[in-house]
Design an enzyme around this catalytic site. Structure first.
Site, short mmCIF file in Angstrom:
data_model
loop_
_atom_site.label_atom_id
_atom_site.label_comp_id
_atom_site.label_asym_id
_atom_site.label_seq_id
_atom_site.Cartn_x
_atom_site.Cartn_y
_atom_site.Cartn_z
CE LYS A 15 -2.36 -0.84 3.80
NZ LYS A 15 -1.90 -2.19 4.19
NE ARG A 90 -4.56 -0.93 9.63
CZ ARG A 90 -3.50 -0.33 9.11
NH1 ARG A 90 -3.56 0.94 8.76
NH2 ARG A 90 -2.38 -1.00 8.92
NE ARG A 129 7.19 -3.07 6.01
CZ ARG A 129 5.92 -2.73 6.05
NH1 ARG A 129 5.29 -2.31 4.96
NH2 ARG A 129 5.24 -2.85 7.17
NE ARG A 162 5.96 -0.51 10.02
CZ ARG A 162 4.79 -0.39 9.37
NH1 ARG A 162 4.75 0.17 8.19
NH2 ARG A 162 3.69 -0.85 9.90
NE ARG A 173 1.49 -4.82 11.07
CZ ARG A 173 2.51 -4.64 10.22
NH1 ARG A 173 3.66 -5.27 10.43
NH2 ARG A 173 2.37 -3.86 9.20
P1 AMP Z 1 0.57 0.82 8.81
O1 AMP Z 1 1.80 1.64 8.63
O2 AMP Z 1 -0.56 1.30 7.93
O3 AMP Z 1 0.83 -0.66 8.69
O4 AMP Z 1 0.08 1.07 10.33
C1 AMP Z 1 0.89 0.71 11.43
C2 AMP Z 1 0.04 0.60 12.69
O5 AMP Z 1 -0.56 1.86 12.98
C3 AMP Z 1 -1.10 -0.38 12.63
O6 AMP Z 1 -0.70 -1.71 12.89
C4 AMP Z 1 -2.02 0.17 13.72
O7 AMP Z 1 -1.53 -0.14 15.02
C5 AMP Z 1 -1.86 1.68 13.51
N1 AMP Z 1 -2.87 2.21 12.54
C6 AMP Z 1 -2.61 2.80 11.34
N2 AMP Z 1 -3.74 3.16 10.72
C7 AMP Z 1 -4.76 2.78 11.54
C8 AMP Z 1 -6.18 2.86 11.48
N3 AMP Z 1 -6.82 3.39 10.42
N4 AMP Z 1 -6.89 2.36 12.54
C9 AMP Z 1 -6.29 1.84 13.61
N5 AMP Z 1 -4.96 1.73 13.73
C10 AMP Z 1 -4.19 2.20 12.72
#
Ligand code: AMP
Length: 216
Positions: A15, A90, A129, A162, A173
């Site tokens: 993404k 999400r 990653r 990360r 996740r």
């Molecule tokens: P990402 O970089 O999109 O994989 O997001 C990393 C982490 O941020 C996720 O595993 C969640 O803990 C948090 N997070 C990001 N976007 C959301 C969202 N829309 N709702 C809830 N948690 C989020």
């Protein structure tokens, strides 16, 4: 008409990489909630402190916090002509809140792109990653190796793994994705704006598929 779209898919589907390219091409901001939260965490703000424990466990940050963030971000000047959301919504309550917000300002979503990648590939992608904490660019130790000095080829910052890309957190996740985010497929399919795209292959191939899906 400017792009008003969501890019969704499991963690590791690509993404972030794809959203960056698509948003740049369409001249709209890429709004990545994960990046917003990681920045807040680095800056040590109260939002960052609140989000940290959820993120480290691979769990979702509560809906009210996320909806507040997105409301504020979509109200900013650069989002008025369009946007590409990456990592939001999400959950179904987040999607409902987004619909309400966009209806208020008369800018409904045009498309929801779903990047599909099988689970085995996801685990392989995430565990290899390496991410730039400064500009958000990501690399993969096998498929897209980072520069030998371990620094980002775009901005020079030191690359990191990360904390939520550890194997046990990856599993958590994926489970959260299945339980909380997958129901969004039916939600957007019902609205007639869901477009599923095969996320396997070279970055440019996937970008071409996403662009084609946006034109449909
Ligand atoms: P990402 O970089 O999109 O994989 O997001 C990393 C982490 O941020 C996720 O595993 C969640 O803990 C948090 N997070 C990001 N976007 C959301 C969202 N829309 N709702 C809830 N948690 C989020």
């Amino acid at each position: 008409m400017r792009m008003r779209a969501v890019l969704m898919g499991p963690p590791g589907a690509g993404k972030g990489t794809q959203a960056q390219v698509l948003a740049q091409g369409a001249q709209v901001p890429q709004i990545a909630t994960g990046d917003i939260l990681r920045r807040a965490r680095e800056e040590g703000t109260s939002l960052g402190r609140r989000a940290q424990s959820f993120m480290d466990r691979g769990e979702l940050v509560p809906d009210d916090v996320m909806i507040g963030i997105i409301e504020e971000r979509l109200g900013q000047e650069d989002a008025q002509g369009g946007f590409l959301l990456d990592g939001f919504p999400r959950t179904v309550p987040q999607a409902e809140a987004l619909d309400r917000l966009l209806a208020q300002i008369g800018m409904p979503l045009g498309a929801v792109l779903l990047l599909e990648v099988p689970e085995d590939d996801i685990v392989r992608r995430l565990s290899g990653r390496r991410t730039c904490p400064s500009c958000g660019r990501s690399y993969h130790v096998e498929n897209d190796p980072p520069p030998a000095d371990g620094r980002c080829g775009s901005c020079g910052a030191e690359l990191v793994t990360r904390t939520d890309d550890r194997p046990e957190t990856i599993r958590a996740r994926l489970e959260v994705y299945r339980r909380s985010t997958e129901p969004l497929k039916a939600y957007y399919a019902q609205q007639g704006i869901l477009r599923a795209v095969d996320g396997l292959g070279k970055v440019e191939e996937v970008t071409a598929r996403l662009r084609a899906a946006l034109r449909d």
